[in-house]
Design a protein around this motif. Structure first.
Motif, PDB file in Angstrom:
ATOM      1  N   UNK A  77      24.925  38.535  53.215  1.00  0.00           N
ATOM      2  CA  UNK A  77      25.382  37.595  54.230  1.00  0.00           C
ATOM      3  C   UNK A  77      25.935  38.312  55.458  1.00  0.00           C
ATOM      4  N   UNK A  78      25.860  37.598  56.600  1.00  0.00           N
ATOM      5  CA  UNK A  78      26.371  38.120  57.866  1.00  0.00           C
ATOM      6  C   UNK A  78      26.932  36.954  58.671  1.00  0.00           C
ATOM      7  N   UNK A 110      30.896  39.772  56.174  1.00  0.00           N
ATOM      8  CA  UNK A 110      31.847  39.121  55.276  1.00  0.00           C
ATOM      9  C   UNK A 110      31.769  39.692  53.866  1.00  0.00           C
ATOM     10  N   UNK A 111      32.910  39.705  53.184  1.00  0.00           N
ATOM     11  CA  UNK A 111      33.006  40.183  51.792  1.00  0.00           C
ATOM     12  C   UNK A 111      31.974  41.271  51.464  1.00  0.00           C
ATOM     13  N   UNK A 117      28.658  37.679  45.520  1.00  0.00           N
ATOM     14  CA  UNK A 117      28.819  36.737  46.628  1.00  0.00           C
ATOM     15  C   UNK A 117      27.895  37.102  47.791  1.00  0.00           C
ATOM     16  N   UNK A 118      26.825  37.819  47.479  1.00  0.00           N
ATOM     17  CA  UNK A 118      25.825  38.191  48.482  1.00  0.00           C
ATOM     18  C   UNK A 118      26.410  39.074  49.583  1.00  0.00           C
ATOM     19  N   UNK A 119      27.335  39.940  49.201  1.00  0.00           N
ATOM     20  CA  UNK A 119      27.853  40.912  50.152  1.00  0.00           C
ATOM     21  C   UNK A 119      26.851  42.038  50.343  1.00  0.00           C
ATOM     22  N   UNK A 220      36.123  27.076  42.787  1.00  0.00           N
ATOM     23  CA  UNK A 220      35.152  27.122  43.876  1.00  0.00           C
ATOM     24  C   UNK A 220      33.911  27.896  43.462  1.00  0.00           C
ATOM     25  N   UNK A 221      34.089  29.063  42.832  1.00  0.00           N
ATOM     26  CA  UNK A 221      32.949  29.858  42.375  1.00  0.00           C
ATOM     27  C   UNK A 221      32.109  29.090  41.373  1.00  0.00           C
ATOM     28  N   UNK A 222      32.784  28.419  40.421  1.00  0.00           N
ATOM     29  CA  UNK A 222      32.070  27.703  39.370  1.00  0.00           C
ATOM     30  C   UNK A 222      31.229  26.567  39.940  1.00  0.00           C
ATOM     31  N   UNK A 223      31.811  25.807  40.848  1.00  0.00           N
ATOM     32  CA  UNK A 223      31.065  24.698  41.443  1.00  0.00           C
ATOM     33  C   UNK A 223      29.885  25.216  42.270  1.00  0.00           C
TER      34      UNK A 223
END
Length: 250
Positions: A77-78, A110-111, A117-119, A220-223
């Motif tokens: 991600x960007x 990001x991250x 989390x697609x960092x 949040x991660x689970x959903x």
């Protein structure tokens, strides 16, 4: 001696336009103003329409309006901040960075290094305009510390953000930007997004806030995982509409 105005901005917030977001931009803007932020950037996943609308509405809430989008590159991600056109998703990371700059924006990672989390991985991160060194949604501080070390060694400007997908998390972490006002801009209300961008590129930033409680991060991660899994399964099934349909919009 230079006189700087400190501006508190959360650069990484998701609205209901994201497949995993929940609140409308009006509610996010109202909340951001209520908790004392000077600006909030809506960075939905591969969607920019609501962010542009939020940037236009922001002055009505006493906020600085800055559009943005979280782009899914093929390497991670960007955040494209300050753009009014969405860069195409699925392109190589560095090609997307160049596209963001061509569109007049800045590319914030990001991250970073958080593959769950697609960092983006270090080997693909050849260049960027700033690094998100504090993301409030991490479970532990390890990834944030690693991102901060990376940014410090390479002299990248540092950004902090909430990565909020739910209203209560907006502003839990944010960036305090020190802006030197021009003769025409004497107060915070006179500062525009371009001046914020220049201050970021100059490295005039401080990280503020704290991590989201693990329980809330886990929910949040689970959903998000459930929604992604459901989409993957329904996308592959014949004669069944994809769920959630919003993930088909990119």
């Amino acid at each position: 001696m230079n006189s700087y105005l400190p501006l508190a901005v959360d650069f990484h917030v998701h609205s209901e336009e994201s497949y995993d977001g929940h609140e409308p931009v009006e509610l996010i803007l109202e909340h951001a103003a209520d908790i004392g932020l000077d600006g909030v950037v809506i960075t939905d996943h591969d969607e920019i329409d609501e962010s542009i609308r939020a940037a236009a509405l922001a002055p009505e809430y006493g906020l600085i309006g800055i559009p943005g989008v979280e782009v899914s590159t093929c390497h991670g991600h960007l955040l494209a901040i300050g753009v009014r056109e969405r860069p195409d998703p699925g392109l190589p990371f560095m090609e997307t960075v160049r596209r963001v700059r061509d569109l007049g924006g800045i590319a914030i990672v990001p991250h970073p290094f958080q593959r769950s989390r697609h960092g983006v991985r270090k080997r693909y991160l050849e260049d960027a305009d700033a690094i998100e060194v504090y993301n409030s949604m991490v479970f532990t501080g390890y990834r944030n510390r690693r991102a901060r070390t990376f940014a410090k060694r390479r002299d990248y400007p540092k950004i902090g953000a909430s990565d909020a997908h739910y209203l209560p998390n907006v502003g839990r972490a944010y960036t305090e930007i020190l802006v030197e006002p021009t003769a025409e801009a004497d107060t915070k209300a006179d500062i525009d997004g371009d001046e914020l961008v220049e201050a970021i590129l100059a490295g005039n930033t401080q990280i503020r806030g704290k991590r989201t409680p693990i329980r809330k991060s886990s929910i949040q991660y689970a959903k998000g995982a459930v929604r992604k899994s459901t989409y993957t399964l329904t996308k592959r099934a014949p004669l069944i509409p994809t769920i959630p349909a919003s993930m088909d919009r990119s």
